[in-house]
Design an enzyme around this catalytic site. Structure first.
Site, short mmCIF file in Angstrom:
data_model
loop_
_atom_site.label_atom_id
_atom_site.label_comp_id
_atom_site.label_asym_id
_atom_site.label_seq_id
_atom_site.Cartn_x
_atom_site.Cartn_y
_atom_site.Cartn_z
N HIS A 146 60.18 35.77 4.61
CA HIS A 146 58.82 37.12 3.60
C HIS A 146 57.81 36.23 3.11
O HIS A 146 56.78 35.98 2.75
CB HIS A 146 59.57 38.03 2.84
CG HIS A 146 59.44 39.57 3.91
ND1 HIS A 146 60.69 39.23 4.61
CD2 HIS A 146 59.08 40.54 4.09
CE1 HIS A 146 60.54 40.49 4.85
NE2 HIS A 146 59.87 41.11 5.16
N HIS A 197 67.66 38.43 -0.49
CA HIS A 197 67.85 36.99 -1.13
C HIS A 197 68.29 36.63 -2.21
O HIS A 197 67.91 37.99 -3.51
CB HIS A 197 66.24 36.48 -0.57
CG HIS A 197 66.09 36.24 0.36
ND1 HIS A 197 66.41 35.58 1.54
CD2 HIS A 197 65.39 37.17 1.72
CE1 HIS A 197 66.23 35.76 3.26
NE2 HIS A 197 65.07 37.23 2.95
#
Length: 407
Positions: A146, A197
């Site tokens: 992303h 993450h």
């Protein structure tokens, strides 16, 4: 029939040579042994930071960052890019599509080479509000896709707008750059907040994204010129797409990353094929653009109502045709095949081959599967043709319908 330019043969032979050499030397495993322990230690050490950020969790923050993740996800771009083509901004659309495919391939390659874990859950709270997020959670961590995609696509969009807009002052450029930085920051912070993450993944996505964007800005004009007016474009890109499937690294354990790459590999092939065939008719610089008298908002809505059902129908038909034809072609050529999901009869016939199901084949097995006992997963070919057909319809079939319907 025209001759094949020497640089194309050199480029394709270079990729082929890399596939062979990297397999013989086991390059992926060597790189993984050097990088995975270091990244894994950083992922573990970043856990207190993630927990500190998540200690401020709230329902509206969950909704905000989940929504932002959806807006910059691959499914969103897949739905948005056709509209960009149909709005008359063909050059921007094809550049962003190819850049998206490039980012998806390199980002997923790095993920699967390193095969580094995501933050441990628990203790980290992982928010997966959508099916797409649940599938993303099955991939490896570094780099954050992303973050990488947002850096590249928003950065390229900013560059494109600044290049096309005349008389832009310094304040406009600063504001535009600040908006890009804000978006990247929110996406990166949101991926940590959602537990998807760690900090090292975000930094990796930022670094790789900036490197890919800098490279793309130096070559994008050459690539675009080749696509619209080059020689041997379709056959070269088809060969490139096939080789890239075989050049993809084998992860430590199978993940959905290869499937995502295969889909966008097909999208890039379909876009390039369609643009090459119909550039002078539908994609040149003088086509009508939205918000002009030649393409009103009402006409654009009409394009959407015609275009979206058409490409979905083509996607369904392409998949059905590939499921029917590829096994026939493989059997004719004597290629052993299997199917993990698309063709139940092939899945059942290979149910006892547990080693094929639990471990992806190596480079040479994938490239020279016909020389040994390894079976070729026909789902890969089906997925490639399915998305190639969908993308081709976006830039060739659907614009032809617009022309006939005077939209």
């Amino acid at each position: 029939m025209g001759t094949v330019p020497g640089w194309q043969l050199t480029f394709l032979c270079g990729i082929f040579s890399w596939i062979v050499v990297s397999s013989i030397l086991d390059v992926t495993q060597k790189l993984r042994s050097l990088t995975q322990p270091w990244v894994s230690r950083h992922v573990a050490s970043d856990t207190p930071i993630i927990l500190q950020i998540q200690s401020y969790h709230h329902g509206w923050l969950d909704a905000l960052f989940s929504g932002l993740s959806c807006v910059v996800s691959v499914p969103f771009y897949t739905a948005f890019l056709p509209l960009l083509f149909w709005s008359g901004h063909g050059k921007l659309a094809r550049q962003m599509t190819l850049l998206m495919a490039f980012c998806d391939y390199l980002g997923n390659c790095i993920k699967d080479v390193i095969s580094a874990p995501r933050p441990s859950c628990p203790p980290v709270r992982r928010v997966t509000a959508t099916k797409d997020e649940k599938e993303n959670a099955m991939e490896y961590g570094l780099p954050s896709s992303h973050t990488l995609n947002t850096v590249c696509l928003s950065g390229y969009l900013f560059h494109y707008v600044m290049s096309c807009t005349q008389n832009t002052d310094a304040l406009t450029q600063v504001v535009g750059l600040a908006m890009v930085c804000l978006l990247v920051s929110l996406i990166g912070f949101g991926r940590i907040y959602l537990g998807m993450h760690s900090l090292v993944d975000i930094v990796g996505g930022l670094v790789f994204g900036l490197a890919i964007l800098a490279f793309w800005l130096t070559v994008n004009e050459y690539i675009d010129s080749f696509i619209v007016s080059g020689q041997n474009v379709t056959s070269f890109w088809a060969a490139l797409s096939l080789l890239l499937l075989f050049a993809y690294p084998t992860p430590e354990f199978p993940t959905p990353s290869f499937e995502y790459h295969t889909a966008f590999d097909g999208v890039a092939l379909g876009i390039v094929t369609g643009i090459q065939q119909t550039f002078d008719q539908f994609h040149h610089d003088n086509v009508p653009r939205i918000f002009t008298p030649q393409l009103t908002t009402l006409a654009f809505v009409g394009r959407i109502l015609v275009g979206l059902p058409t490409i979905l129908l083509v996607k369904f038909c392409s998949k059905a045709l590939a499921k029917w034809s590829l096994p026939i072609v493989a059997n004719t050529l004597g290629v052993p095949i299997k199917s993990t999901s698309y063709i139940p009869t092939l899945s059942a016939s290979n149910a006892g081959k547990r080693s094929d199901e639990t471990k992806q084949p190596s480079y040479l097995q994938k490239l020279f599967f016909f020389s040994g006992q390894a079976s070729f997963d026909v789902d890969t070919g089906i997925r490639l043709l399915q998305y190639a057909g969908l993308a081709w319809s976006v830039v060739d079939l659907v614009p032809s319908l617009f022309h006939r319907l005077s939209l």
